[in-house]
Scaffold this motif. Sequence first.
Motif, mmCIF file in Angstrom:
data_model
loop_
_atom_site.group_PDB
_atom_site.id
_atom_site.type_symbol
_atom_site.label_atom_id
_atom_site.label_comp_id
_atom_site.label_asym_id
_atom_site.label_seq_id
_atom_site.Cartn_x
_atom_site.Cartn_y
_atom_site.Cartn_z
ATOM 1 N N SER A 20 4.453 45.761 70.999
ATOM 2 C CA SER A 20 3.809 46.818 71.753
ATOM 3 C C SER A 20 3.898 48.130 71.213
ATOM 4 O O SER A 20 2.998 48.843 71.608
ATOM 5 N N GLU A 21 4.910 48.529 70.222
ATOM 6 C CA GLU A 21 4.917 49.829 69.578
ATOM 7 C C GLU A 21 3.642 49.538 68.660
ATOM 8 O O GLU A 21 3.118 50.864 68.418
ATOM 9 N N GLU A 22 3.493 48.591 67.803
ATOM 10 C CA GLU A 22 2.573 48.709 66.633
ATOM 11 C C GLU A 22 0.980 48.544 66.850
ATOM 12 O O GLU A 22 0.290 48.886 66.194
ATOM 13 N N ALA A 23 0.907 47.500 67.880
ATOM 14 C CA ALA A 23 -0.338 47.016 68.249
ATOM 15 C C ALA A 23 -1.144 48.278 68.504
ATOM 16 O O ALA A 23 -2.470 48.498 68.025
ATOM 17 N N LEU A 24 -0.878 49.000 69.534
ATOM 18 C CA LEU A 24 -1.492 50.316 69.953
ATOM 19 C C LEU A 24 -1.869 51.101 68.849
ATOM 20 O O LEU A 24 -3.000 51.592 68.680
ATOM 21 N N VAL A 25 -0.970 51.320 67.774
ATOM 22 C CA VAL A 25 -1.513 52.263 66.650
ATOM 23 C C VAL A 25 -2.790 51.450 65.930
ATOM 24 O O VAL A 25 -3.652 52.202 65.694
ATOM 25 N N LEU A 26 -2.633 50.080 65.519
ATOM 26 C CA LEU A 26 -3.527 49.385 64.985
ATOM 27 C C LEU A 26 -4.961 49.492 65.762
ATOM 28 O O LEU A 26 -5.961 49.943 65.207
#
Length: 102
Positions: A20-26
Amino acid sequence: MAYLLITYDLPPTDRMFRYSEEALVLLRHFADTPGYVRVIGMRAPDNSSPSAVVAFEYDTLDHARAAHDSKRFAEDIQSLRDLGCTDITVRVLDQSPLIPRR
């Protein structure tokens, strides 16, 4: 309009916080690619496969293909795998001439 369509299964529950934290950045990386118009993200409410579908809309088929062929795209797909996403499929789709346009 053309689409870069990514489907995949979400990671196991114990990895969802990190996802949830990292996928949005990707996924935000695509907003910086030429021809990007918008993104539509969907999740299967019953957790059926694929449990996530992300459609990046581009103004032309060439822009969608260029995003797909980029080094950044390959890195981001690998990052989704590293986060625990499985059964990742990617397709470049062009708008159908059979669907009425506004």
